[in-house]
Design an enzyme around this catalytic site. Structure first.
Site, PDB file in Angstrom:
ATOM      1  N   LYS A  77       1.009  -1.238   0.015  1.00  0.00           N
ATOM      2  CA  LYS A  77      -0.047  -0.118  -0.148  1.00  0.00           C
ATOM      3  C   LYS A  77       0.870   1.175   0.007  1.00  0.00           C
ATOM      4  CE  LYS A  77      -3.822   2.134   2.755  1.00  0.00           C
ATOM      5  NZ  LYS A  77      -4.492   1.817   3.794  1.00  0.00           N
ATOM      6  N   SER A 152      -9.714   2.001   3.146  1.00  0.00           N
ATOM      7  CA  SER A 152      -8.812   2.986   2.271  1.00  0.00           C
ATOM      8  C   SER A 152      -7.946   1.952   1.196  1.00  0.00           C
ATOM      9  CB  SER A 152      -8.144   3.725   3.085  1.00  0.00           C
ATOM     10  OG  SER A 152      -7.326   3.081   3.968  1.00  0.00           O
ATOM     11  N   SER A 176      -9.986  -0.251   7.264  1.00  0.00           N
ATOM     12  CA  SER A 176      -9.308  -0.214   5.918  1.00  0.00           C
ATOM     13  C   SER A 176      -8.542  -1.461   5.419  1.00  0.00           C
ATOM     14  CB  SER A 176      -8.441   0.866   5.781  1.00  0.00           C
ATOM     15  OG  SER A 176      -9.087   2.090   5.611  1.00  0.00           O
TER      16      SER A 176
HETATM   17  N1  GLN Z   1     -12.889   4.407   6.364  1.00  0.00           N
HETATM   18  C1  GLN Z   1     -12.422   4.577   7.800  1.00  0.00           C
HETATM   19  C2  GLN Z   1     -11.917   6.190   7.644  1.00  0.00           C
HETATM   20  O1  GLN Z   1     -12.213   6.697   6.656  1.00  0.00           O
HETATM   21  C3  GLN Z   1     -11.217   3.715   7.966  1.00  0.00           C
HETATM   22  C4  GLN Z   1     -10.009   4.277   7.413  1.00  0.00           C
HETATM   23  C5  GLN Z   1      -8.639   3.596   7.634  1.00  0.00           C
HETATM   24  O2  GLN Z   1      -8.975   2.154   8.477  1.00  0.00           O
HETATM   25  N2  GLN Z   1      -7.707   3.899   7.439  1.00  0.00           N
HETATM   26  O3  GLN Z   1     -11.560   6.681   8.474  1.00  0.00           O
END
Ligand code: GLN
Length: 483
Positions: A77, A152, A176
């Site tokens: 990532k 994400s 995410s």
């Molecule tokens: N969807 C969540 C957010 O927008 C989690 C994101 C993540 O785990 N990096 O914060």
């Protein structure tokens, strides 16, 4: 043998050991598929470095045989720093950023012999649940290109699901790893907070951020975790607990099903999770209804805490030291203001604004302190529950992959909290710092469904063992998109 595109790491290791393939051949095949793919799952592809590393791996295999992840292609990532190779976090702010050092996870996986093919797309600074917040454009779900892969870590999930890599790293702050794994029909593990070093992982919300693996099977997750985990003196929150053990399989585990987790769920998804619970019963475990009474507050608490931490973490991007710098600023304030206005996308700005507000004098008690209290209550719910049960089973997401543009609009007319609700089932374990994974457990409307398993702190072994036993008993993890 199944389609070679969807080989697991275990399959790949066997092929490398029997010399039916080579690291170079594997790297070439995967790079080729990446080049032909239209998913937009990669931000950067490192063809030359990957082939050079694969040639070295083949020499080593010839000398000593295959071990660890030697010769196995992976992707990182684009939140993990790679020395000499740009690390963008899918932000204009870091679009040209070349880190001077590697993240610990990158170093460890390289030392294990894995071959990095490139860096995967993501929501900007890991903020989002659909991968639509990327400076490099949205990622498509390989099961249906009109749909999102989740976020994400949408690039990593889509790449694994589409057979572009057998495994990828990802990070999970509020879901995410688990949510995109669920929406793309793959397996993903968020380890216990502190299990995997955060050194060199671009910070979003430091008390929640945790790196972990995505792959096609729980067995592969275990293998990857072994080469990612471990105490790191460079990360002060890294836990000194030793490697994840491997106990013998146990029967008679008590699996808790929280009654609060059906709230926003599509009934057909509920049915698949119910069938998964029945599979576990068939394997000799016991299903127990439990209550996690503060679940309803978790999402609100998460978005206050995470945004507050993001607002301080992202203050480092000032246009002075590194990152995007505006053209010909009038003075220092103008440099800060315009560099940040130009460098950050809309969702990142929203988090910085709400986080700064929640931390400001006069609102700190009303928002930040209250959210911290709720976080403690959510954590206590879990610890109380784990006094009587071994693991918790829940859905991973309230729905299957949704259409691109359904929850975000370029003109900002959509309510952002609708997207935030995508995380209802994943954020509680994040707030509590617990290990959790998502594995495929069904198909609804030709789209994969994921279930989540949550274990007590540092209970990855039990979590993975249960997931492995489920994958021996079922074949949902072998379903692949028609590409
Ligand atoms: N969807 C969540 C957010 O927008 C989690 C994101 C993540 O785990 N990096 O914060």
């Amino acid at each position: 043998m199944t389609d070679a595109r969807f080989a697991t790491i275990a399959d790949i290791r066997t092929a490398l050991r029997s010399r039916t393939t080579s690291a170079v051949e594997l790297a070439r095949e995967h790079l080729d598929r990446i080049a032909r793919s239209e998913l937009n799952s990669f931000v950067t592809v490192c063809e030359d470095d990957a082939l050079a590393a694969a040639r070295e791996a083949d020499k080593q295999i010839a000398r000593e045989g295959q071990s660890g992840l030697l010769g196995v292609p992976i992707a990182h990532k684009d939140v993990f720093c790679t020395a000499g190779g740009r690390t963008t976090c899918a932000s204009r702010m870091l679009a040209e950023f070349v880190p001077p050092y590697d993240a610990t996870v990158v170093t460890k996986l390289r030392d294990s012999g894995a071959i990095m093919l490139g860096k995967t797309n993501m929501d900007e600074f890991a903020m989002g649940s659909s991968n639509e917040n990327s400076y490099f454009g949205p990622v498509s779900n390989p099961w249906d290109a009109t749909r999102v892969p989740g976020g994400s870590s949408g690039g990593s999930a889509a790449a694994v699901a589409a057979g572009l890599v057998p495994a990828a790293t990802a990070t999970d702050t509020g879901g995410s790893i688990r949510q995109p794994a669920a929406l793309c029909g793959i397996s993903g593990l968020k380890p216990t907070y502190g299990r995997v070093s955060r050194y060199g992982m671009v910070a979003f919300a430091s008390s929640l951020d945790q790196g972990g693996p995505m792959a096609r099977t729980a067995l592969d997750l275990r293998l990857l975790l072994r080469h990612m985990e471990g105490h790191d003196p460079l990360d002060s929150t890294s836990a000194d607990v030793g490697p994840t053990p491997r106990e013998a399989d146990r029967v008679g585990l008590r699996i808790g099903i929280p009654r609060e987790y059906g709230r926003d769920l599509d009934a057909r998804l509920g049915a698949t999770v119910d069938e998964a619970a029945a599979v576990f019963e068939g394997l000799g475990h016991e299903r127990v209804e439990i209550s996690l009474p503060h679940t309803a507050y978790a999402t609100a608490a998460y978005y206050v805490v995470a945004s507050a931490e993001a607002s301080t973490n992202l203050s480092r991007y000032d246009g002075v030291r590194y990152g995007h710098r505006t053209e010909s600023p009038a003075d220092l304030d103008d440099l800060y203001a315009r560099s940040r206005s130009e460098g950050f996308g809309a969702e990142v700005k929203r988090r910085i604004l709400t986080g700064t507000y929640a931390l400001s004098i006069g609102y700190y008690d009303a928002y930040y302190r209250k959210a911290q209290r709720l976080r403690r209550l959510v954590r206590r719910d879990f610890l109380d529950a784990f006094a009587a049960i071994d693991l918790i089973l829940t859905p991973s997401t309230p729905s299957t992959a949704f259409e691109k543009g359904a929850l975000v609009a370029p003109d900002e007319t959509k309510d952002p909290t609708v997207m935030y609700e995508q995380d209802v089932y994943t954020v509680p374990a994040s707030l509590a710092g617990l290990p959790a994974l998502s594995i495929p457990c069904g198909i609804v409307d030709c789209l994969p469904v994921g279930m989540q398993l949550i274990a007590p702190h540092f209970g990855e072994d039990r979590l993975l063992a249960l997931a492995e036993s489920f994958q021996r008993a079922t074949d949902w993890h072998r379903r692949t998109p028609a590409l």
